[in-house]
Design a protein around this motif. Structure first.
Motif, PDB file in Angstrom:
ATOM      1  N   THR A 138      -0.127  13.268  11.331  1.00  0.00           N
ATOM      2  CA  THR A 138      -0.952  12.638  10.552  1.00  0.00           C
ATOM      3  C   THR A 138      -1.632  14.141   9.024  1.00  0.00           C
ATOM      4  OG1 THR A 138      -3.078  13.631  11.073  1.00  0.00           O
ATOM      5  CG2 THR A 138      -2.620  11.147  11.163  1.00  0.00           C
ATOM      6  N   ASP A 139      -0.784  14.507   8.022  1.00  0.00           N
ATOM      7  CA  ASP A 139      -0.712  14.993   7.192  1.00  0.00           C
ATOM      8  C   ASP A 139      -2.069  16.115   7.606  1.00  0.00           C
ATOM      9  OD1 ASP A 139      -3.051  14.210   6.109  1.00  0.00           O
ATOM     10  OD2 ASP A 139      -1.820  13.892   4.431  1.00  0.00           O
ATOM     11  N   ASP A 140      -3.591  16.327   8.041  1.00  0.00           N
ATOM     12  CA  ASP A 140      -4.291  16.544   8.026  1.00  0.00           C
ATOM     13  C   ASP A 140      -3.665  17.990   9.457  1.00  0.00           C
ATOM     14  OD1 ASP A 140      -4.967  14.872   9.934  1.00  0.00           O
ATOM     15  OD2 ASP A 140      -6.735  14.987   9.374  1.00  0.00           O
ATOM     16  N   ASN A 148       0.704  -1.196   0.000  1.00  0.00           N
ATOM     17  CA  ASN A 148       0.006  -0.100  -0.058  1.00  0.00           C
ATOM     18  C   ASN A 148       0.716   1.533  -0.023  1.00  0.00           C
ATOM     19  OD1 ASN A 148       0.788   0.212   2.161  1.00  0.00           O
ATOM     20  ND2 ASN A 148      -0.917  -0.481   3.567  1.00  0.00           N
ATOM     21  N   ALA A 153       3.070   2.016   2.334  1.00  0.00           N
ATOM     22  CA  ALA A 153       3.598   2.580   3.739  1.00  0.00           C
ATOM     23  C   ALA A 153       5.736   2.055   3.424  1.00  0.00           C
ATOM     24  CB  ALA A 153       2.697   1.805   5.009  1.00  0.00           C
ATOM     25  N   GLY A 179       3.344   6.352   6.676  1.00  0.00           N
ATOM     26  CA  GLY A 179       2.128   6.275   5.350  1.00  0.00           C
ATOM     27  C   GLY A 179       2.056   6.605   4.420  1.00  0.00           C
ATOM     28  N   LYS A 180       1.762   6.540   2.844  1.00  0.00           N
ATOM     29  CA  LYS A 180       1.415   6.928   1.560  1.00  0.00           C
ATOM     30  C   LYS A 180       1.205   8.100   1.977  1.00  0.00           C
ATOM     31  CE  LYS A 180       1.309   6.055  -3.033  1.00  0.00           C
ATOM     32  NZ  LYS A 180       0.673   5.547  -4.099  1.00  0.00           N
ATOM     33  N   SER A 181      -0.406   8.005   3.038  1.00  0.00           N
ATOM     34  CA  SER A 181      -1.124   9.384   2.875  1.00  0.00           C
ATOM     35  C   SER A 181      -0.678  10.339   3.892  1.00  0.00           C
ATOM     36  CB  SER A 181      -2.181   8.314   3.212  1.00  0.00           C
ATOM     37  OG  SER A 181      -2.219   7.911   4.479  1.00  0.00           O
ATOM     38  N   GLY A 182       0.538  10.231   4.101  1.00  0.00           N
ATOM     39  CA  GLY A 182       0.931  11.198   4.882  1.00  0.00           C
ATOM     40  C   GLY A 182       0.946  10.948   6.614  1.00  0.00           C
ATOM     41  N   LEU A 183       0.548   9.928   7.244  1.00  0.00           N
ATOM     42  CA  LEU A 183      -0.296   9.116   8.367  1.00  0.00           C
ATOM     43  C   LEU A 183       1.741   8.690   9.070  1.00  0.00           C
ATOM     44  CD1 LEU A 183      -1.418   8.448  10.963  1.00  0.00           C
ATOM     45  CD2 LEU A 183      -1.524   6.071   9.760  1.00  0.00           C
ATOM     46  N   SER A 184       2.427   9.272   9.627  1.00  0.00           N
ATOM     47  CA  SER A 184       3.513   8.624  10.522  1.00  0.00           C
ATOM     48  C   SER A 184       3.735   8.239  12.188  1.00  0.00           C
ATOM     49  CB  SER A 184       4.189   9.581  10.364  1.00  0.00           C
ATOM     50  OG  SER A 184       4.424  10.697  10.895  1.00  0.00           O
TER      51      SER A 184
END
Length: 699
Positions: free
Chosen positions: A556-558, A448, A450, A513-518
């Motif tokens: 997270t990126d948000d 995915n 990550a 994570g690819k979505s910005g979750l670390s």
């Protein structure tokens, strides 16, 4: 057919003299036998950044005058917009008369007048004027407006001068002034009154603050704020000055109130200056007349003041620093004489890269702690130390991606102790040390997108102290955390060192994570061959085995963040835990923190600490905003601080209401409840811009 014509020298003689040109665009352009230029139909004139549109322009060359038929719109390069029905102007658009005119400054403040006279390209005189920054509707008066017999706008000084002015709320007169001066919204700095604040506290009663800002040239200013209530007469001051190589800020206050028999005051001053040879001078001065003054007036919640002057130079390979610090305690259970109040220190470090490999760091330092008291023991002890150290460290990557590192060091300190018979007056201490470590990063990637990283780490070290047993002045509050888990010594200063053999082991897991979750999760522990009696119990480092360290972080990126750390012993009893959580987007800002510490007599903590804090901000819509803050002592089951602020604004008004309560267990400071109210008319305040929701007009 739309015509384009450029007139240089021939038509506008005044523009020719200034070696500038006006550009004229119109649907029709003709020249009469009387040497009149008539441009009509979608007329545009461009001159020196100013743009004018009109229905028709007639240029009379004999009289060197423009006759303009509207609707007229003149847009200056600074954002000022002027509209009118008709006018008579000279070709430079600097002098003349406009009928049925309106000026809009910085897209905020609009001034409508029966007539505007332009003089010298600088002054605009408006007669029978209405000024407002509110939306103007045909069926209702604006929320606020100022009506004046005459208004003069100075384009150069960016000031508005009102004569015979009346402030109206919904067209109801509330204040009349014969003369009034206000800045236009384009001005960044101007002498004058700032936004007043109504303040009500349970100790000082209902009062008002009226700040007055004074410019002292382009690089200095001062703000004087009288604060008057039934219980106090106070003058607050803020002085700022920018220099070519630094800046200075001084703030303070002087009060005559009913809370104390004597006059009260405080001063905070800070400065930073770049000196020659890359040195930087910084200073911070803090002083107060009594222990309760800062809290009584809400200036600061500090319980210790520190005044410091330092000289620093930092390069890629060296660090030089000299500091002198003076402490003043505001706590009930402390005295200035025993802090110690005066600390002086200086150090120099340099880094070298020898041919054998690795990095060598060498340094020398000197520090001194002085107490006023001459009693024997901790309360009167004066300590001076001079020391030098040298460390070598290197690392290697071997097969399989394993990272090895090793190092050795030596430090020597000479101590001079006065007013404490439990230590010799002069003594020397030598501390050698060696260390080695191994780290094996293991990476993997998921389908995915990550990435995963596991890092097991082991370090071994030895150090020993030979010679003096010295007083510990600078390492009384050390604690195990993720940053010092693999250090040779985890004391925060120079006076105390870890001795004997020790090993530290830990493992960390990181996911990106690819979505910005670390996320990061780490465990670790330290084991000694002999008990560490210099550490306090709540440090997590006393005894043969340290507490278990657990630390983690999630982002997270948000805008979401969670960070936590905990120390617990072999019986799973928690020694320390602290955590914080936050989330922020365009309309919401949330932050909360929690800390728990076991009681520890060594650190003068007779009770368990359990406390949380909260800060939150909400932008409900374009008009309403809410701010909340709080602090609660869970161990004592009592609040420490609570506050709320509510703001409302539209295109022309800004109002803020706040309430706060400060609780205290101090015997010298009383609990205080404070209410605040402030408001401003948008459009006059220097440097302000509108951000509120414009009120719509009814059909």
């Amino acid at each position: 057919m739309r015509l384009f014509a450029t007139f240089i020298l021939m038509l506008f003689p005044q523009m020719a003299l200034s070696q500038s040109a006006a550009t004229l665009i119109a649907d029709s352009v003709r020249v009469t036998e009387n040497e009149e230029l008539i441009a009509s139909g979608n007329v545009e004139v461009l001159y020196l950044g100013t743009r004018m549109t009109a229905a028709q322009i007639t240029y009379d060359r004999a009289n060197d005058q423009l006759s303009i038929s509207g609707p007229i719109i003149i847009q200056a390069d600074d954002g000022t917009v002027l509209t009118a029905q008709s006018g008579q102007l000279d070709p430079t658009l600097e002098n003349g008369v406009l009928q049925g005119a309106r000026i809009v400054l910085d897209q905020q403040l609009q001034l409508a007048a029966n007539q505007i006279d332009r003089r010298d390209g600088r002054y605009s005189q408006l007669y029978k004027t209405v000024a407002t920054s509110c939306q103007v509707c045909a069926d209702q008066p604006p929320l606020w407006s100022i009506r004046a017999q005459r208004v003069v706008h100075d384009d150069i000084e960016q000031q508005l001068y009102f004569e015979n002015a009346t402030l109206r709320i919904r067209d109801v007169p509330v204040l009349w002034l014969p003369k009034m001066r206000l800045p236009d919204p384009n001005l960044e700095r101007a002498t004058g009154f700032l936004i007043p604040e109504q303040r009500n506290t349970s100790q000082l009663g209902t009062g008002i603050k009226i700040p007055y800002f004074v410019t002292l040239g382009n690089h200095r200013d001062v703000t004087l704020t009288p604060y008057v209530s039934a219980e106090t007469r106070t003058l607050e001051l803020i002085y700022r000055q920018a220099f070519q190589n630094g800046d200075l800020r001084i703030e303070g206050a002087y009060s005559d109130d009913t809370l104390e028999d004597a006059n009260r005051s405080y001063v905070f001053a800070a400065g930073e200056f770049d000196l020659s040879d890359d040195y930087k001078l910084t200073f911070d001065i803090e002083a107060v007349s009594d222990t309760a003054y800062l809290l009584d007036y809400g200036y600061s919640d500090k319980d210790r003041l520190d005044s410091e002057i330092s000289l620093t130079k930092a390069t890629d390979t060296t660090l030089t620093q000299t500091r002198l610090t003076y402490y003043q305690t505001l706590r009930d259970d402390e005295s200035n004489a025993s802090l110690p109040p005066i600390i002086a220190d200086a150090n120099h470090e340099a880094r070298y890269y020898p041919k054998i490999g690795g990095t060598v760091t060498m340094g020398i330092s000197i520090d001194s702690a002085y107490r006023y008291s001459n009693v024997d023991g901790d309360a009167g002890r004066d300590v001076s130390r001079i020391g030098a150290f040298a460390d070598w460290d290197d690392s290697w990557v071997v097969n399989g991606g394993v990272l090895l590192n090793a190092g050795a060091g030596m430090r020597t300190d000479l101590y001079h102790v006065l007013d404490d018979s439990s230590f010799p007056i002069s003594d020397t201490r030598v501390v050698p040390s060696v260390h080695a470590g191994i780290r094996w990063p293991l990476a993997a990637y998921s389908s995915n997108g990550a990435s995963h990283l596991i890092e097991p780490t082991i370090s071994l070290s030895w150090s020993e102290s030979y010679g003096a047993t010295v007083p510990n002045e600078d390492s009384t509050r050390s604690e195990l955390d993720h940053g010092n888990l693999f250090d040779v010594s985890r004391f925060s200063g120079d006076d105390a060192v870890e001795v004997g053999y020790q090993g530290a082991a830990g493992i960390s897991y990181t996911r990106l994570g690819k979505s910005g979750l670390s996320s990061v999760l780490a465990f670790g522990r330290v084991i000694h061959d002999e008990p560490q009696t210099d550490f306090s119990k709540s440090s997590g480092l006393d005894g043969l085995r340290s507490d278990w360290l657990v630390a983690g972080q999630l982002t997270t990126d948000d805008g979401f963040l969670f960070d936590a750390r905990a120390l617990f012993d072999d019986n799973a009893d928690i020694t320390v835990t602290d955590s914080r959580i936050g989330w922020q987007n365009d309309r919401i800002s949330l932050a909360a923190a929690y800390i728990w510490q076991a009681k520890d007599a060594t650190e003068d903590r007779t009770d368990t600490v359990s406390e949380w804090t909260l800060d939150a901000g909400f932008i409900v819509n374009d008009a309403w905003s809410i701010d909340l803050d709080g602090r609660y002592n869970v161990a004592d089951d009592r609040p420490v601080r609570a506050g709320i602020g509510v703001g409302w604004q539209n295109e022309c008004v800004n109002i803020n209401v706040s309430a706060s309560r400060r609780y205290t267990s101090s015997t010298t400071v009383e609990p205080t409840t404070t209410y605040g109210l402030s408001g401003s008319l948008t459009g006059f305040s220097a440097g302000r811009s509108t951000a509120g929701l414009a009120a719509g007009c009814r059909n």
